[in-house]
Design a protein around this motif. Sequence first.
Motif, PDB file in Angstrom:
ATOM      1  N   ALA A  83       0.866  -1.183   0.000  1.00 31.08           N
ATOM      2  CA  ALA A  83       0.000   0.000   0.000  1.00 31.08           C
ATOM      3  C   ALA A  83       0.902   1.231   0.000  1.00 31.08           C
ATOM      4  O   ALA A  83       1.722   1.403   0.904  1.00 31.08           O
ATOM      5  CB  ALA A  83      -0.901   0.002   1.228  1.00 31.08           C
ATOM      6  N   GLU A  84       0.775   2.061  -1.026  1.00 30.25           N
ATOM      7  CA  GLU A  84       1.684   3.195  -1.190  1.00 30.25           C
ATOM      8  C   GLU A  84       0.903   4.491  -1.427  1.00 30.25           C
ATOM      9  O   GLU A  84      -0.134   4.488  -2.090  1.00 30.25           O
ATOM     10  CB  GLU A  84       2.620   2.955  -2.383  1.00 30.25           C
ATOM     11  CG  GLU A  84       3.526   1.749  -2.235  1.00 30.25           C
ATOM     12  CD  GLU A  84       4.672   1.986  -1.269  1.00 30.25           C
ATOM     13  OE1 GLU A  84       4.962   3.162  -0.965  1.00 30.25           O
ATOM     14  OE2 GLU A  84       5.279   0.987  -0.814  1.00 30.25           O
ATOM     15  N   ASP A  85       1.431   5.591  -0.879  1.00 30.91           N
ATOM     16  CA  ASP A  85       0.835   6.913  -1.080  1.00 30.91           C
ATOM     17  C   ASP A  85       1.490   7.563  -2.302  1.00 30.91           C
ATOM     18  O   ASP A  85       2.381   8.413  -2.170  1.00 30.91           O
ATOM     19  CB  ASP A  85       1.041   7.776   0.169  1.00 30.91           C
ATOM     20  CG  ASP A  85       0.458   9.181   0.012  1.00 30.91           C
ATOM     21  OD1 ASP A  85      -0.347   9.393  -0.920  1.00 30.91           O
ATOM     22  OD2 ASP A  85       0.833  10.067   0.809  1.00 30.91           O
ATOM     23  N   VAL A  86       1.045   7.177  -3.482  1.00 32.51           N
ATOM     24  CA  VAL A  86       1.663   7.661  -4.713  1.00 32.51           C
ATOM     25  C   VAL A  86       1.422   9.156  -4.901  1.00 32.51           C
ATOM     26  O   VAL A  86       2.301   9.893  -5.355  1.00 32.51           O
ATOM     27  CB  VAL A  86       1.150   6.854  -5.925  1.00 32.51           C
ATOM     28  CG1 VAL A  86       1.618   7.474  -7.233  1.00 32.51           C
ATOM     29  CG2 VAL A  86       1.631   5.409  -5.828  1.00 32.51           C
ATOM     30  N   GLN A  87       0.239   9.639  -4.536  1.00 32.54           N
ATOM     31  CA  GLN A  87      -0.045  11.068  -4.665  1.00 32.54           C
ATOM     32  C   GLN A  87       0.890  11.894  -3.791  1.00 32.54           C
ATOM     33  O   GLN A  87       1.394  12.941  -4.207  1.00 32.54           O
ATOM     34  CB  GLN A  87      -1.500  11.354  -4.291  1.00 32.54           C
ATOM     35  CG  GLN A  87      -2.493  10.906  -5.359  1.00 32.54           C
ATOM     36  CD  GLN A  87      -3.927  11.207  -4.981  1.00 32.54           C
ATOM     37  OE1 GLN A  87      -4.325  11.031  -3.820  1.00 32.54           O
ATOM     38  NE2 GLN A  87      -4.716  11.654  -5.935  1.00 32.54           N
ATOM     39  N   ILE A  95       6.931  15.346  -9.168  1.00 31.99           N
ATOM     40  CA  ILE A  95       6.903  14.552 -10.393  1.00 31.99           C
ATOM     41  C   ILE A  95       5.459  14.163 -10.680  1.00 31.99           C
ATOM     42  O   ILE A  95       4.587  14.279  -9.815  1.00 31.99           O
ATOM     43  CB  ILE A  95       7.783  13.288 -10.278  1.00 31.99           C
ATOM     44  CG1 ILE A  95       7.349  12.419  -9.086  1.00 31.99           C
ATOM     45  CG2 ILE A  95       9.250  13.665 -10.167  1.00 31.99           C
ATOM     46  CD1 ILE A  95       8.141  11.129  -8.929  1.00 31.99           C
ATOM     47  N   SER A  96       5.205  13.680 -11.891  1.00 32.84           N
ATOM     48  CA  SER A  96       3.844  13.309 -12.267  1.00 32.84           C
ATOM     49  C   SER A  96       3.406  12.049 -11.514  1.00 32.84           C
ATOM     50  O   SER A  96       4.244  11.286 -11.013  1.00 32.84           O
ATOM     51  CB  SER A  96       3.756  13.051 -13.770  1.00 32.84           C
ATOM     52  OG  SER A  96       4.497  11.884 -14.112  1.00 32.84           O
ATOM     53  N   LEU A  97       2.102  11.839 -11.471  1.00 31.24           N
ATOM     54  CA  LEU A  97       1.570  10.627 -10.837  1.00 31.24           C
ATOM     55  C   LEU A  97       2.079   9.379 -11.547  1.00 31.24           C
ATOM     56  O   LEU A  97       2.388   8.367 -10.911  1.00 31.24           O
ATOM     57  CB  LEU A  97       0.036  10.646 -10.876  1.00 31.24           C
ATOM     58  CG  LEU A  97      -0.679  11.460  -9.795  1.00 31.24           C
ATOM     59  CD1 LEU A  97      -2.175  11.483 -10.078  1.00 31.24           C
ATOM     60  CD2 LEU A  97      -0.415  10.891  -8.411  1.00 31.24           C
ATOM     61  N   GLU A  98       2.173   9.453 -12.885  1.00 31.17           N
ATOM     62  CA  GLU A  98       2.664   8.296 -13.650  1.00 31.17           C
ATOM     63  C   GLU A  98       4.084   7.931 -13.237  1.00 31.17           C
ATOM     64  O   GLU A  98       4.405   6.767 -13.013  1.00 31.17           O
ATOM     65  CB  GLU A  98       2.620   8.613 -15.152  1.00 31.17           C
ATOM     66  CG  GLU A  98       1.212   8.703 -15.717  1.00 31.17           C
ATOM     67  CD  GLU A  98       1.226   9.190 -17.150  1.00 31.17           C
ATOM     68  OE1 GLU A  98       0.877   8.409 -18.048  1.00 31.17           O
ATOM     69  OE2 GLU A  98       1.582  10.354 -17.377  1.00 31.17           O
ATOM     70  N   GLU A  99       4.935   8.944 -13.150  1.00 34.60           N
ATOM     71  CA  GLU A  99       6.333   8.688 -12.797  1.00 34.60           C
ATOM     72  C   GLU A  99       6.446   8.210 -11.353  1.00 34.60           C
ATOM     73  O   GLU A  99       7.219   7.296 -11.042  1.00 34.60           O
ATOM     74  CB  GLU A  99       7.164   9.964 -13.000  1.00 34.60           C
ATOM     75  CG  GLU A  99       8.626   9.840 -12.620  1.00 34.60           C
ATOM     76  CD  GLU A  99       9.405   8.854 -13.471  1.00 34.60           C
ATOM     77  OE1 GLU A  99      10.551   8.532 -13.107  1.00 34.60           O
ATOM     78  OE2 GLU A  99       8.876   8.385 -14.501  1.00 34.60           O
ATOM     79  N   ILE A 358       7.616  20.255 -13.398  1.00 34.24           N
ATOM     80  CA  ILE A 358       8.835  20.317 -12.591  1.00 34.24           C
ATOM     81  C   ILE A 358       9.404  18.916 -12.417  1.00 34.24           C
ATOM     82  O   ILE A 358       8.723  18.011 -11.950  1.00 34.24           O
ATOM     83  CB  ILE A 358       8.557  20.951 -11.208  1.00 34.24           C
ATOM     84  CG1 ILE A 358       8.034  22.387 -11.363  1.00 34.24           C
ATOM     85  CG2 ILE A 358       9.819  20.933 -10.349  1.00 34.24           C
ATOM     86  CD1 ILE A 358       9.007  23.349 -11.988  1.00 34.24           C
ATOM     87  N   ASP A 359      10.681  18.722 -12.794  1.00 37.76           N
ATOM     88  CA  ASP A 359      11.341  17.416 -12.672  1.00 37.76           C
ATOM     89  C   ASP A 359      12.197  17.310 -11.412  1.00 37.76           C
ATOM     90  O   ASP A 359      12.303  16.258 -10.810  1.00 37.76           O
ATOM     91  CB  ASP A 359      12.236  17.147 -13.886  1.00 37.76           C
ATOM     92  CG  ASP A 359      11.422  16.779 -15.115  1.00 37.76           C
ATOM     93  OD1 ASP A 359      10.302  16.270 -14.937  1.00 37.76           O
ATOM     94  OD2 ASP A 359      11.897  17.005 -16.222  1.00 37.76           O
ATOM     95  N   ASN A 360      12.860  18.386 -11.048  1.00 44.36           N
ATOM     96  CA  ASN A 360      13.760  18.386  -9.893  1.00 44.36           C
ATOM     97  C   ASN A 360      13.200  19.325  -8.835  1.00 44.36           C
ATOM     98  O   ASN A 360      12.076  19.796  -8.936  1.00 44.36           O
ATOM     99  CB  ASN A 360      15.165  18.847 -10.315  1.00 44.36           C
ATOM    100  CG  ASN A 360      15.718  17.993 -11.438  1.00 44.36           C
ATOM    101  OD1 ASN A 360      16.073  16.846 -11.231  1.00 44.36           O
ATOM    102  ND2 ASN A 360      15.806  18.551 -12.642  1.00 44.36           N
ATOM    103  N   ALA A 405      15.242  27.862 -11.180  1.00 43.21           N
ATOM    104  CA  ALA A 405      15.792  26.796 -12.011  1.00 43.21           C
ATOM    105  C   ALA A 405      15.229  25.442 -11.611  1.00 43.21           C
ATOM    106  O   ALA A 405      14.917  25.191 -10.448  1.00 43.21           O
ATOM    107  CB  ALA A 405      17.317  26.780 -11.909  1.00 43.21           C
ATOM    108  N   ASP A 406      15.115  24.572 -12.619  1.00 46.51           N
ATOM    109  CA  ASP A 406      14.716  23.174 -12.448  1.00 46.51           C
ATOM    110  C   ASP A 406      15.855  22.347 -13.032  1.00 46.51           C
ATOM    111  O   ASP A 406      15.854  22.017 -14.197  1.00 46.51           O
ATOM    112  CB  ASP A 406      13.395  22.941 -13.187  1.00 46.51           C
ATOM    113  CG  ASP A 406      12.915  21.500 -13.136  1.00 46.51           C
ATOM    114  OD1 ASP A 406      13.400  20.750 -12.269  1.00 46.51           O
ATOM    115  OD2 ASP A 406      12.061  21.125 -13.964  1.00 46.51           O
TER     116      ASP A 406
END
Length: 437
Positions: A83-87, A95-99, A358-360, A405-406
């Motif tokens: 059971a993981e809190d992905v959100q 990062i995106s939900l998919e990533e 945003i990636d970083n 910056a990102d």
Amino acid sequence: MNKVHSFIQQHHMIQKGDFIAVGVSGGADSVCLLLLLCGLRQEYSLTLKVVHVNHGIRSEAGKDQQFVEKLCQRLQVPWITFAEDVQGISRRKSISLEEAGRLVRYRCFRSVLEQHGGGKIAVAHHQNDQAETVLYRMARGTGIQGLKGMEPVRGDVIRPLLCLSKAEILDYLKEKNQSWMEDASNEDNTYARNKIRNQVIPVLTQVNSKAVEHIFSLSQELEEWSRYLDELLSEAWTSCVKQDEKGCRIDLEKFLKQAEPVRRLLAKQAIEKTAQKKKDIEKVHIQSLCDLAFKETGKSVDLPYGLRGIKTYGGLIVETAQDEQEDTPQGHLILTETDRDQKTGQKDFTKIIDYDKIDNDIQLRYRRPGDFLIFSKDGKSKSLNRYFIDEKIPREERDHIPLVADGSRIVWIIGYRLSEMYKVSEETKRYLKLEYN
């Protein structure tokens, strides 16, 4: 299914006595994967363990979990549920939900392998997934390495279903009278991959009914070419490059004897190995290092992660820049998650951006070597230094302009302009307000 059996043998995916952690969500693809691997248990003396991850996003997640557990009981396969809190992870890592979901799944898979003392991870990607991946990477910008798509075997990860289309998977399940769970989020076209799956691929199959199969075939051919290029690169690297603790030294005479595509690969690898990172190393950086070979001795170019390329007598050097700007602006950057209604009325020191881009971690800082800006809607970029020159910003002011910056990507040149990449659009789901005081 004979087709999958032959594909597994062709790519040497499975050996006798293997332990395999099987990712099963409850959807058609993963259910098909589990049934097929169960059919090979006896032949290969396999030990299977199902890994199910409850992402905690969908209200139906509990039903998916119950379905998987009952299926495992019927097939007599042990399972483990995470059971993981992905959100929450998506928000914390920006990062995106998919990533975030992908990172969580593979972390769970590898924890199972560690408990067992090794093994393989089986995931249910198929030909349609491969076509989506190739088209997605094409749209975002990629090279041969990206166009080859997902590999049948990559390290400890195997993809036995890459030889099957989605239609073949569904036909197999119907033949076996096996049900599966439907994920309603697959119809949400706000996700880029869903848009490709539900809108782009159907149009392509109208052009040619075998479009998915042809894209998959192309990815396989490019994988072969990629392996050939890797061999060329390895030979050229040994011949042209010396690496030490300071960075990479490229022999100019030997470098220029290489074909241009190989020179670009050498330049890319020199930057990656010196930076010890691959992300945010763009074509513009690779080309600038290649172009440096034709300039006067002593010329230099700024590269990501505080690196610099220098033209010396007889060579190119990639190393950490000695004069990297370390000071940070005196002001404060306030970050607030907001909504679409607050998008209007932005001023020079307040901007609203697409949070999911945003990636970083966002940084407030001055310029660094390798910084670049996306300046057009089609993703074209230019170095920050080039932007300053084009905008006729005095040289003495450039080191003192605050930036958001990102990584090496500039989000906002405060007081000047916002990157096109981070601007909100009709597809924006989460908004981030930036205020500089």
